[in-house]
Design a protein around this motif. Structure first.
Motif, mmCIF file in Angstrom:
data_model
loop_
_atom_site.group_PDB
_atom_site.id
_atom_site.type_symbol
_atom_site.label_atom_id
_atom_site.label_comp_id
_atom_site.label_asym_id
_atom_site.label_seq_id
_atom_site.Cartn_x
_atom_site.Cartn_y
_atom_site.Cartn_z
ATOM 1 N N ALA A 65 0.829 -1.200 0.000
ATOM 2 C CA ALA A 65 0.000 0.000 0.000
ATOM 3 C C ALA A 65 0.865 1.254 0.000
ATOM 4 O O ALA A 65 0.593 2.210 -0.725
ATOM 5 N N ALA A 66 1.931 1.248 0.804
ATOM 6 C CA ALA A 66 2.833 2.406 0.859
ATOM 7 C C ALA A 66 3.507 2.632 -0.491
ATOM 8 O O ALA A 66 3.641 3.778 -0.932
ATOM 9 N N GLU A 67 3.895 1.572 -1.137
ATOM 10 C CA GLU A 67 4.508 1.688 -2.468
ATOM 11 C C GLU A 67 3.547 2.359 -3.450
ATOM 12 O O GLU A 67 3.940 3.226 -4.237
ATOM 13 N N GLN A 68 2.281 1.984 -3.379
ATOM 14 C CA GLN A 68 1.274 2.581 -4.257
ATOM 15 C C GLN A 68 1.094 4.069 -3.946
ATOM 16 O O GLN A 68 1.066 4.899 -4.852
ATOM 17 N N VAL A 69 0.964 4.389 -2.661
ATOM 18 C CA VAL A 69 0.768 5.788 -2.251
ATOM 19 C C VAL A 69 1.988 6.625 -2.640
ATOM 20 O O VAL A 69 1.850 7.716 -3.201
ATOM 21 N N MET A 70 3.180 6.118 -2.344
ATOM 22 C CA MET A 70 4.414 6.859 -2.664
ATOM 23 C C MET A 70 4.579 7.054 -4.167
ATOM 24 O O MET A 70 5.107 8.072 -4.602
ATOM 25 N N GLY A 71 4.112 6.086 -4.945
ATOM 26 C CA GLY A 71 4.167 6.208 -6.397
ATOM 27 C C GLY A 71 3.250 7.297 -6.930
ATOM 28 O O GLY A 71 3.550 7.953 -7.920
ATOM 29 N N MET A 72 2.135 7.499 -6.269
ATOM 30 C CA MET A 72 1.169 8.507 -6.702
ATOM 31 C C MET A 72 1.516 9.897 -6.192
ATOM 32 O O MET A 72 1.240 10.884 -6.865
ATOM 33 N N LYS A 73 2.071 9.944 -4.987
ATOM 34 C CA LYS A 73 2.338 11.239 -4.366
ATOM 35 C C LYS A 73 3.595 11.140 -3.490
ATOM 36 O O LYS A 73 3.511 11.115 -2.266
ATOM 37 N N PRO A 74 4.773 11.075 -4.121
ATOM 38 C CA PRO A 74 6.012 10.865 -3.367
ATOM 39 C C PRO A 74 6.360 11.991 -2.399
ATOM 40 O O PRO A 74 7.075 11.760 -1.431
ATOM 41 N N GLU A 75 5.839 13.174 -2.623
ATOM 42 C CA GLU A 75 6.162 14.306 -1.740
ATOM 43 C C GLU A 75 5.355 14.286 -0.443
ATOM 44 O O GLU A 75 5.648 15.029 0.495
ATOM 45 N N ASP A 76 4.345 13.428 -0.356
ATOM 46 C CA ASP A 76 3.516 13.331 0.839
ATOM 47 C C ASP A 76 4.217 12.436 1.857
ATOM 48 O O ASP A 76 4.427 11.252 1.618
ATOM 49 N N GLY A 77 4.556 12.988 3.002
ATOM 50 C CA GLY A 77 5.278 12.245 4.021
ATOM 51 C C GLY A 77 4.438 11.275 4.821
ATOM 52 O O GLY A 77 4.965 10.499 5.614
ATOM 53 N N ALA A 79 2.826 8.504 4.014
ATOM 54 C CA ALA A 79 3.111 7.089 3.783
ATOM 55 C C ALA A 79 4.417 6.684 4.449
ATOM 56 O O ALA A 79 4.520 5.586 5.009
ATOM 57 N N TYR A 80 5.403 7.562 4.407
ATOM 58 C CA TYR A 80 6.690 7.273 5.042
ATOM 59 C C TYR A 80 6.519 7.168 6.550
ATOM 60 O O TYR A 80 7.064 6.267 7.188
ATOM 61 N N PHE A 96 13.316 -0.348 9.383
ATOM 62 C CA PHE A 96 12.889 1.006 9.756
ATOM 63 C C PHE A 96 13.504 2.086 8.878
ATOM 64 O O PHE A 96 12.831 3.010 8.459
ATOM 65 N N GLY A 97 14.764 1.994 8.554
ATOM 66 C CA GLY A 97 15.442 3.035 7.789
ATOM 67 C C GLY A 97 15.427 2.840 6.301
ATOM 68 O O GLY A 97 15.896 3.679 5.557
ATOM 69 N N GLU A 98 14.857 1.739 5.810
ATOM 70 C CA GLU A 98 14.816 1.481 4.375
ATOM 71 C C GLU A 98 13.709 2.270 3.734
ATOM 72 O O GLU A 98 12.776 2.704 4.363
ATOM 73 N N GLY A 99 13.758 2.343 2.427
ATOM 74 C CA GLY A 99 12.657 2.999 1.735
ATOM 75 C C GLY A 99 13.110 3.578 0.545
ATOM 76 O O GLY A 99 13.174 4.105 -0.329
#
Length: 99
Positions: A65-77, A79-80, A96-99
């Motif tokens: 789900a995070a991958e999908q959200v980050m793909g659509m809106k990477p500037e939105d923190g 999901a991170y 924890f530190g990956e991404g």
């Protein structure tokens, strides 16, 4: 819905179902439904699922789900932040530190 009420299925209906599945902890089932939808899931559908994964600790579905959200809106923190919470809550400190 279509056969009984002649109501076309729309993304908002799937969003409601995602939310309902998520509220009772059926995060995997929600993910499967999103992937089977006839249209692409939006940031709200995937974001809601991510939030529920944080609540129920489903790391595998949360990562997708995070991958999908980050793909659509990477500037939105959001999901991170949600993923950091998922990893912390499940004590997966190496992730924890990956991404």
């Amino acid at each position: 819905m279509e056969s009984v009420y002649a109501a076309r299925r729309e993304l908002k209906h799937y969003g409601c179902m995602t939310h309902l599945f998520g509220r009772v902890g059926l995060t995997k089932e929600a993910e499967e439904m999103i992937e089977a939808m006839p249209m692409k899931g939006d940031i709200f559908v995937w974001g809601d699922l991510l939030g529920r994964c944080r609540t129920y600790g489903n790391v595998e579905v949360a990562e997708k789900a995070a991958e999908q959200v980050m793909g659509m809106k990477p500037e939105d923190g959001g999901a991170y932040s949600a993923m950091a919470s998922v990893y912390a809550n499940t004590e997966r400190w190496d992730d924890f530190g990956e991404g």
